[in-house]
Design an enzyme around this catalytic site. Structure first.
Site, PDB file in Angstrom:
ATOM      1  N   GLU A  67       2.604  -3.965   5.987  1.00 46.14           N
ATOM      2  CA  GLU A  67       3.860  -4.363   6.605  1.00 46.14           C
ATOM      3  C   GLU A  67       4.298  -5.743   6.131  1.00 46.14           C
ATOM      4  OE1 GLU A  67       1.867  -1.265   8.625  1.00 46.14           O
ATOM      5  OE2 GLU A  67       1.174  -3.334   8.374  1.00 46.14           O
ATOM      6  N   PRO A 283     -11.849  -2.540  -1.877  1.00 40.57           N
ATOM      7  CA  PRO A 283     -11.946  -2.101  -0.484  1.00 40.57           C
ATOM      8  C   PRO A 283     -10.705  -2.508   0.302  1.00 40.57           C
ATOM      9  CG  PRO A 283     -13.976  -3.160  -1.211  1.00 40.57           C
ATOM     10  CD  PRO A 283     -12.963  -3.422  -2.262  1.00 40.57           C
ATOM     11  N   ARG A 284     -10.330  -1.662   1.243  1.00 39.92           N
ATOM     12  CA  ARG A 284      -9.112  -1.908   2.020  1.00 39.92           C
ATOM     13  C   ARG A 284      -9.253  -3.136   2.922  1.00 39.92           C
ATOM     14  NH1 ARG A 284      -3.629  -0.735   2.368  1.00 39.92           N
ATOM     15  NH2 ARG A 284      -2.947  -0.842   4.525  1.00 39.92           N
ATOM     16  N   MET A 323      -7.221 -10.915  -1.406  1.00 32.84           N
ATOM     17  CA  MET A 323      -6.073 -10.288  -0.757  1.00 32.84           C
ATOM     18  C   MET A 323      -4.806 -10.619  -1.531  1.00 32.84           C
ATOM     19  SD  MET A 323      -7.577  -8.752   1.678  1.00 32.84           S
ATOM     20  CE  MET A 323      -6.086  -8.099   2.424  1.00 32.84           C
ATOM     21  N   GLY A 324      -3.904  -9.651  -1.588  1.00 31.11           N
ATOM     22  CA  GLY A 324      -2.597  -9.885  -2.177  1.00 31.11           C
ATOM     23  C   GLY A 324      -2.519  -9.740  -3.670  1.00 31.11           C
ATOM     24  N   GLU A 325      -3.607  -9.305  -4.333  1.00 33.98           N
ATOM     25  CA  GLU A 325      -3.604  -9.200  -5.790  1.00 33.98           C
ATOM     26  C   GLU A 325      -3.571  -7.751  -6.292  1.00 33.98           C
ATOM     27  OE1 GLU A 325      -5.782 -13.311  -7.189  1.00 33.98           O
ATOM     28  OE2 GLU A 325      -7.031 -11.510  -7.000  1.00 33.98           O
ATOM     29  N   ASN A 349      -0.632   3.805   0.891  1.00 38.89           N
ATOM     30  CA  ASN A 349       0.600   3.806   0.114  1.00 38.89           C
ATOM     31  C   ASN A 349       0.344   4.110  -1.365  1.00 38.89           C
ATOM     32  OD1 ASN A 349       3.164   3.332  -0.867  1.00 38.89           O
ATOM     33  ND2 ASN A 349       3.004   1.103  -0.738  1.00 38.89           N
ATOM     34  N   LEU A 351       3.013   4.480  -3.433  1.00 38.12           N
ATOM     35  CA  LEU A 351       4.249   4.129  -4.126  1.00 38.12           C
ATOM     36  C   LEU A 351       4.064   2.973  -5.101  1.00 38.12           C
ATOM     37  CD1 LEU A 351       6.777   4.436  -1.168  1.00 38.12           C
ATOM     38  CD2 LEU A 351       6.466   6.014  -3.072  1.00 38.12           C
ATOM     39  N   GLU A 352       3.219   1.997  -4.745  1.00 34.71           N
ATOM     40  CA  GLU A 352       3.070   0.833  -5.618  1.00 34.71           C
ATOM     41  C   GLU A 352       2.551   1.213  -7.005  1.00 34.71           C
ATOM     42  OE1 GLU A 352       1.020  -2.406  -3.838  1.00 34.71           O
ATOM     43  OE2 GLU A 352       2.483  -2.670  -2.238  1.00 34.71           O
TER      44      GLU A 352
END
Length: 780
Positions: A67, A283-284, A323-325, A349, A351-352
């Site tokens: 999100e 990992p998520r 995170m974020g990469e 997701n 879509l990315e």
């Protein structure tokens, strides 16, 4: 069941669950010490600089990583559509906070990021009082009953974006349908991802729900840049292919596999035949990083951790424990497996990677994205593997067949790009709700009772004043407001006087002279005459210095008007400054100013709010002027409210335009702003719009008369803030003491720059035609 009863039951349940909530929080803190640092914000204590002096911010609740990523283009769209509006973003997880800081706060798409409050009424209200939002946007389906209800009670719009109810979740919602029937109607608008979700929201009792699409289709692939160390690591392994195993999850139910183990086993078998194959395991959840590392060690694989990569690293496996990469890493991939799809997690997701034209492999569980999965399957845009044992075979085929990889990637990209536009629709809907919002305060019961006394006293006073009302021989135009605080009445009175003089109607001013020290019952100042502020008051000084007409100053405005005439002045029109409540003097035209920054003064009478009279008094007005208007705004909510209480009355618009600084060279330096205004936010906003480097803001009460000790304090604050100039308003400069210059020299005060402002009517010709026509129709 009535909504009030539902909320009573919900709050009772919260209190009963309170010990268990405390136990849960304690466990979270024990597992991760970082969680304990979030509790201050979760209890509603936000940083001091989050405090908004006026309502109008936007609060986006973005929950977690996905999100927060989707919120970035939404925030960018809101920034472009509503420039100058403060945007704050809340998250629920540590990982979400990291992403929100990086993608929103650090790039100035958000003015602040914080942890979402616990859903207790007093905590939610504390946050609402600090942020004062005009709009609350909830991403996905975060239904927090108290947050929803209190946001609407505070006058903010509430919009759900990317709303969805999955197949797995719907039975639980149906079971509690009686409960959600009292909660969902609080939403002003729900933008559901699909028609299926729209129907489900409607079935549960949501009144305003439309299909808005999925924000994740608006992913901006151009902004996703691979981390340089990862790109360098991969380049050293060329010409081998790269497999990215993204968002892997642990088991959710008995019989579920651990996806890290599935990926590692498949890679081991593939690496025997394709020794140059590289793997990035992602990992998520951050708490799974150590578990994944342990699994790699047990498998005997040589690997590196992103958090501790050595220069020149050559290990064939990279654990992306950051995170974020991930989005940037997708750009490097040759084939992608998206996790959460072999265990009962509902999928993640896809879509990315599709936007980068990468072939995507998934397991059978995509319950969280059923429409996306169905669309991709129908277009042959992904590979679905029914069992974990089939992952190796699917990857083996993609690795060996270059044309198949390219075809799948192209189909995936085409599918991802086919449904863009959800962000633009969400921004459009948000703008509409923002314009309709009329934020208000949460008055206490004690102040509400006291406001009844104010109402009674005000009615008695008005009846008495009407009984002794007097009339002047000239026309009187009253300029006033419904609430206390600065609405721009004096600047508008100057604008009106200039317009009257231009059209052949010489004006004179009548004002109380609030804050003056003079004991004279009435003071008359001729045009161009200079009189000390102690004799006139600060706002009257602006009228005096304009030299547009004589100024009569006194509590009894009828007496002041007669004194102006007796002094030999011959105005054809009196402009009564701040006269809407001054019933002792009859007026021919009542113009009420409505400050768009605080239009209805908290919607409550003093002292609960800032209204001088009930909103029903607006019916007395002949016309309204909205002040401090911005060109991109419609102010539809304000217009509807005025039409409700005074139907058919004309509504004009105006804006404040800054003049030239008293010292333009000094004013350009970093500075400290100070003012004593009824609405200081107008000055703060003006400085922000001018791009001034504001190091600190100092707020005094309205009509504040400065003292030498204030000079010393301002000098200390300027030194502490590293400022080399101070900024203030013309009204404040009129309240400087006679010995200001001496005190400033002794305190080594930086230069003080004064900003004059002028009110300009947006539709000046239309207003001039209206007011001049009314004046010419008057017969005396």
């Amino acid at each position: 069941m009535p909504s009030r009863v539902i909320y009573l039951l919900y709050r009772a349940a919260l209190w009963l669950a309170f010990p268990f909530i405390l136990a849960y929080v304690a466990v979270c803190c024990a597992r991760n010490r970082a969680y304990s640092k979030t509790l201050v914000e979760r209890c509603g204590f936000l940083p001091a600089h989050f405090r908004q002096p006026v309502a109008g911010a936007i609060w986006i609740h973005a929950v977690s990583v996905g999100e927060a990523i989707a919120a970035a283009p939404l925030a960018a769209g809101l920034r472009a559509t509503l420039p100058g509006t403060k945007i704050f973003v809340s998250v629920a997880t540590l990982a979400g906070r990291e992403i929100a800081d990086r993608r929103l706060a650090d790039v100035r798409l958000a003015d602040g990021v914080f942890y979402a409050p616990f859903d207790f009424v007093w905590i939610v209200r504390r946050v609402l009082r600090r942020l004062r939002p005009a709009l609350v946007i909830v991403l996905e389906t975060e239904i927090w009953p108290n947050l929803w209800r209190e946001s609407r009670r505070a006058g903010a719009g509430l919009m759900v974006v990317n709303g969805r109810i999955s197949d797995r979740a719907m039975p639980r919602y149906e079971l509690l349908r009686w409960f959600f029937a009292g909660v969902l109607p609080w939403a002003s608008r729900v933008l559901a991802q699909t028609e299926v979700s729209r129907e489900r929201f409607a079935r549960l009792g949501c009144g305003s729900v439309v299909v808005g699409g999925n924000l994740k289709y608006d992913f901006d692939a151009a902004r996703a840049v691979p981390p340089p160390p990862v790109a360098d690591w991969l380049e050293r392994g060329r010409p081998g292919l790269l497999w990215v195993a993204a968002s892997t999850m642990p088991p959710a139910a008995d019989g579920d596999p651990d996806e890290d183990d599935v990926v590692i086993a498949a890679y081991q078998r593939l690496a025997r035949d394709f020794p140059s194959l590289r793997l990035i395991l992602v990992p998520r959840r951050p708490e799974r990083f150590a578990t994944a590392a342990a699994a790699l060690e047990r498998a005997g694989l040589r690997y590196a951790r992103r958090s501790a990569m050595a220069e020149g690293e050559t290990a064939p496996v990279l654990l992306l424990d950051s995170m974020g990469e991930l989005a940037g890493v997708y750009r490097l991939a040759d084939v992608v497996f998206v996790g959460g799809t072999f265990c009962l997690r509902g999928g993640h997701n896809i879509l990315e990677p599709a936007f980068f034209a990468k072939p995507v492999v998934i397991g059978p569980h995509m319950e969280n994205f059923p429409e996306i999965a169905a669309d991709f399957a129908a277009a042959s845009a992904c590979v679905e593997v029914s069992e974990p044992t089939g992952l190796e075979a699917a990857l083996r085929r993609l690795i060996t067949e270059d044309k198949l990889r390219a075809a799948l990637g192209a189909a995936a990209q085409q599918q991802a790009q086919a449904k863009t536009g959800a962000t633009a629709r969400a921004v459009c809907e948000a703008k509409e709700l923002y314009e309709l919002a009329l934020p208000r305060a949460f008055p206490s019961a004690v102040l509400t009772v006291l406001s009844w006394l104010w109402l009674t006293g005000g009615r008695i006073k008005r009846a008495r004043d009407l009984g002794g009302q007097q009339r002047l021989p000239q026309a009187v135009i009253s300029v006033g407001g419904i609430g206390v605080g600065g609405a721009g009445k004096t600047p508008f009175a100057l604008c009106l006087a200039d317009l009257l003089r231009t059209h052949g109607h010489p004006p004179a001013f009548l004002t109380r002279g609030y804050g003056r020290i003079s004991q004279d019952r009435v003071t008359v100042v001729a045009p161009g005459e200079r009189v000390a502020a102690e004799k006139t008051g600060d706002e009257a000084q602006l009228l005096v210095r304009s030299a547009l007409g004589a100024v009569g100053i006194g509590k009894n405005r009828a007496e002041s008007g007669r004194a102006v005439l007796e002094a030999g002045h011959a105005p054809s029109v009196f402009v009564l400054d701040d006269g809407f409540q001054h019933a002792r003097l009859a007026r021919d035209i009542d113009i009420v100013l409505v400050d768009t920054l605080d239009p209805f003064a908290g919607h409550a009478l003093l002292p609960a709010g800032r209204l001088r009279e009930p909103l029903t008094a607006l019916a007395r007005a002949d016309a309204f002027v909205l002040t401090r208007c911005r060109p991109h705004r419609t102010y539809e909510g304000i217009v509807r409210m005025l039409n409700r209480y005074a139907p058919g009355k004309p509504i004009f618009r105006s804006r404040l335009e800054p003049g030239a600084w008293s010292d333009p060279v000094a004013a350009a330096r970093p500075g400290v702003a100070f003012c004593g205004l009824g609405n200081p936010a107008s000055f703060w906003n003006q400085l922000d719009e001018m791009g001034m480097d504001v190091r600190a803001r100092v707020e005094y009460r309205d009509h504040y008369r400065y003292h030498p000790r204030d000079v010393r304090r301002l000098a200390a604050q300027a030194r502490e803030a590293g400022a080399s100039v101070l900024w203030t308003t013309e009204k404040d400069a009129a309240n400087f003491p006679a010995d200001w210059a001496l005190a400033a020299r002794d305190a080594e005060l930086p230069p003080v720059c004064v900003l004059p402002v002028a009110l300009r009517l947006v539709n000046e010709k239309e207003f001039a035609d209206w007011v001049i026509t009314r004046i010419r129709a008057l017969v005396y």
